[in-house]
Design a protein around this motif. Structure first.
Motif, PDB file in Angstrom:
ATOM      1  N   LYS A  84      56.703  72.127  85.339  1.00 16.85           N
ATOM      2  CA  LYS A  84      55.020  72.678  84.858  1.00 16.85           C
ATOM      3  C   LYS A  84      54.347  71.756  83.921  1.00 16.85           C
ATOM      4  CE  LYS A  84      56.992  73.614  79.866  1.00 16.85           C
ATOM      5  NZ  LYS A  84      57.332  74.439  79.805  1.00 16.85           N
TER       6      LYS A  84
ATOM      7  N   THR B 204      50.991  74.531  83.162  1.00 18.17           N
ATOM      8  CA  THR B 204      50.738  75.321  84.148  1.00 18.17           C
ATOM      9  C   THR B 204      52.402  75.735  85.273  1.00 18.17           C
ATOM     10  OG1 THR B 204      48.552  74.625  84.382  1.00 18.17           O
ATOM     11  CG2 THR B 204      48.895  75.324  86.356  1.00 18.17           C
ATOM     12  N   VAL B 205      52.822  76.207  84.952  1.00 19.54           N
ATOM     13  CA  VAL B 205      54.288  75.952  86.043  1.00 19.54           C
ATOM     14  C   VAL B 205      53.899  76.152  87.184  1.00 19.54           C
ATOM     15  CG1 VAL B 205      55.745  77.932  86.485  1.00 19.54           C
ATOM     16  CG2 VAL B 205      55.248  78.662  84.369  1.00 19.54           C
TER      17      VAL B 205
ATOM     18  N   THR C  49      56.099  66.050  86.231  1.00 15.39           N
ATOM     19  CA  THR C  49      55.615  67.630  86.304  1.00 15.39           C
ATOM     20  C   THR C  49      57.278  68.185  87.298  1.00 15.39           C
ATOM     21  OG1 THR C  49      53.798  67.167  86.118  1.00 15.39           O
ATOM     22  CG2 THR C  49      54.127  69.945  87.488  1.00 15.39           C
TER      23      THR C  49
END
Ligand code: SF4
Lengths: 174, 428
Positions: free
Chosen positions: B419, B298-299, B414
């Motif tokens: 991401k 998930t960016v 992250t």
């Protein structure tokens, strides 16, 4: 004491938090009235338009856990300055519920089945409710139908409403 | 029948019971910040009641927006500052000495086992880590607290959590509390005291216990509470060494608050956390939790490390372990806000700030800042932030923005990947 009752705004969702009721960016206001245009601005609810739907409503009927999240009393104030003094729900977050009574406003809890019933019968039509605090009665009307529902209010909560809130009560007593 | 820790605190602080189940308690501390207190002050003034019950029990800080970002926030700070001066409130922390309330007040030794504490801030539950009854309240309750030193609460029904097992390396108090909230739901502990016990708690530092208790409110809990033990005494020792002959004596005194073995609970919930993996939230409610491994890829646009949940030195150390000799992705804006000046200084001395700086983080002063979307990193519409804070509500960090809550180590990893990803510290 405020007068309670009036036209109903139905909000068909649980867990509506105080950030949705009044976003944090308005917490810099130092008067209650400044909050008026921003009530429910960030509410996630399909088809809901705060600019149109809030106008002329005095009571909110909603689902569970209304008022969760931030402790901001700006949430009941934003309701208050819009003339909404009553929220009826399955249940409330603790701080929000207390804030309502501390401001002399009404947070009324009804059973899940009763709330379901109210949504089924009155959501989507123009409906209103009369409130008799002393007898614990709500009288709903809309679409040619009139019905009465009982509710419980703790004596302390009722006393806060009648005393005009907790500051006056506590200062005279403690 | 024995009593829980919360019942013991209630019984020893009871002033009045105007109605069945309504407990008016004497307060040991009233904490204040510049967002919810100024409006209480102006209201008390308007009522002709500009008084305080005891200036030595009131502590105040400007933390949410500091330095002031505009005239309105400047005015809020001024109202609090003038009031503290007027009422001789000595423990007032202004710019240069100010930090996030739930980090700075414990750090100054203002919370003790058995205390009753209120603050116009929902994360006041943090202070339960010390074995105190500490609850967030609204402005009216705050006014009465300031004026009379009392607050009314319902009888404390308690959920006892027994947390068993050993946390894996790279799994933290943040992952534990996200997991618990996901199990209970955001309304699962409303009006309840959440008592955290068991070997997982015994081996936690005070910082970790604060992280855990901080998010009790996200399950609706009034307070998260841990029993006082030697970890508590060690933390408090600089503030209490003139009250007790030695640490054992302090521990003996504080142990009287611990729940009796035959205390009555509404629920006892047991979790074995040995296989717990790092967690993050999705969606807009803190009970929407998945394993980081399920969210890989998930960016994110921004990574925020700080706040009353995870802006303490231990948090910065874990993030720095991940960031050392690394750069964050070009597409990511990294923001670090150490929660207090003392933490800031310590991070500087330990070389942690250098690591963040070299990795490409912006380091802000100690403030709530972006956590509540008021300053220092507000999101644009459609942007995504991995954050060590406690709320992923829609609009929380900026209208139209999305927040994924996670631990500092996960947030640091992250930031590097651009991401969502597990930290290399986690050996799953
Ligand atoms: S850091 Fe965030 S959650 Fe904590 S007190 Fe500040 S605004 Fe509230």
């Amino acid at each position: 004491m405020k007068s309670f009752g009036g036209n109903i705004l139905f909000l068909d969702r649980s867990d509506i938090n105080t950030d949705e009721i009044i976003p944090a960016k308005y917490l810099t206001e130092i008067t209650k009235t400044a909050l008026k245009p921003f009530l429910l601005e960030d509410l996630i609810l399909e088809g809901f338009d705060p600019a149109v739907d809030i106008n002329g409503k005095q009571v909110i009927v909603t689902r569970a856990n209304f008022g969760c999240g931030s402790s901001r009393e700006h949430a009941p104030w934003a309701l208050e300055v819009n003339g909404i003094y009553v929220v009826i729900a399955e249940n409330f977050a603790r701080i929000f519920r207390q804030n309502m009574y501390n401001c002399g406003m009404c947070a009324i809890e009804l059973k899940t089945e009763t709330i379901d019933h109210l949504f089924n019968i009155y959501n989507g039509i123009s409906a209103s409710v009369d409130i008799d605090l002393d007898r614990g009665l709500l009288t709903f009307s809309g679409g040619g139908k009139v019905e009465t529902v009982e509710f419980q209010m703790a004596p302390f909560d009722l006393e806060l409403i009648k005393a005009g809130g907790w500051v006056e009560y506590a200062d005279s007593k403690y | 029948m024995g009593k829980t820790i919360a019942q013991k605190i209630f019984d020893s602080h009871l002033v009045d019971m105007p109605y069945e189940g309504v407990n008016v308690l004497r307060l040991d501390a009233v904490f204040c910040h510049e967002i919810t207190t100024p409006i209480a002050i102006t209201d008390l003034e308007a009522r002709g009641k500009d008084r305080v019950f005891d200036p030595s029990k009131i502590k105040a800080v400007i933390d949410h927006v500091t330095p002031a970002k505009d005239s309105k926030t400047a005015e809020q700070g001024k109202i609090l500052r003038d009031w503290a001066l007027r009422h001789k409130i000595k423990d007032f922390f202004d710019i240069g000495r100010n930090g996030v309330c739930h980090a700075i007040f414990p750090e100054k030794g203002f919370v003790r086992p058995g205390y009753t504490v209120i603050m116009g801030d929902s994360h006041t539950c943090t202070h339960g880590a010390f074995g105190a009854f500490a609850a967030g309240i609204g402005t009216t309750d705050l006014e009465v607290g300031i004026l009379k030193g009392v607050c009314a609460f319902k009888a404390p029904k308690t959920f006892k959590f027994i947390l068993k097992g050993n946390l894996k390396e790279g799994v933290y108090a943040k992952d534990v509390i996200l997991y618990i909230i996901s199990q209970l739901g955001v309304n699962g502990a409303t009006n309840r005291v959440m008592e955290f016990t068991g070997p997982v708690i015994d081996s936690m530092s005070m910082e970790s216990r604060m992280t855990l208790c901080n998010m009790a409110i996200e399950a609706g809990g009034t307070v998260g509470i841990c029993y006082p033990d030697m970890v508590t005494v060690d933390y408090l020792w600089p503030f209490i060494n003139n009250e007790f002959e030695n640490k054992e004596a302090a521990l003996k005194e504080y142990s009287k608050w611990i729940s009796d073995s035959d205390a009555e609970y509404e629920k006892v919930i047991e979790y074995d956390l040995s296989s717990l993996d790092p967690k993050a939230t999705f969606g807009y409610k803190p009970d929407q939790v998945k394993s980081i491994s399920e969210m890989e890829g998930t960016v994110v646009d921004q990574v925020y490390i700080g706040s009353c949940t995870n802006g303490r030195i231990e948090d910065l150390r874990e993030a720095a372990k991940v960031l050392k000799d690394k750069k964050i992705a070009d597409s990511v804006r990294g923001i670090l806000s150490p929660a207090t000046p003392a933490i800031y200084k310590q991070a500087m001395d330990e070389g942690i700030l250098e690591i963040f700086f070299e990795a490409g983080f912006c380091i802000t002063n100690s403030t709530c800042g972006a956590c509540l979307g008021m300053s220092n990193g507000v999101l644009a519409e459609g942007e995504v932030c991995a954050s060590t804070t406690n709320r992923n509500f829609s609009g929380r960090m900026g209208k139209g923005g999305t927040v994924h809550l996670m631990s500092p180590a996960s947030a640091a990893a992250t930031a590097i990947a651009g991401k969502i990803t597990n930290s290399p510290l986690y050996k799953g």
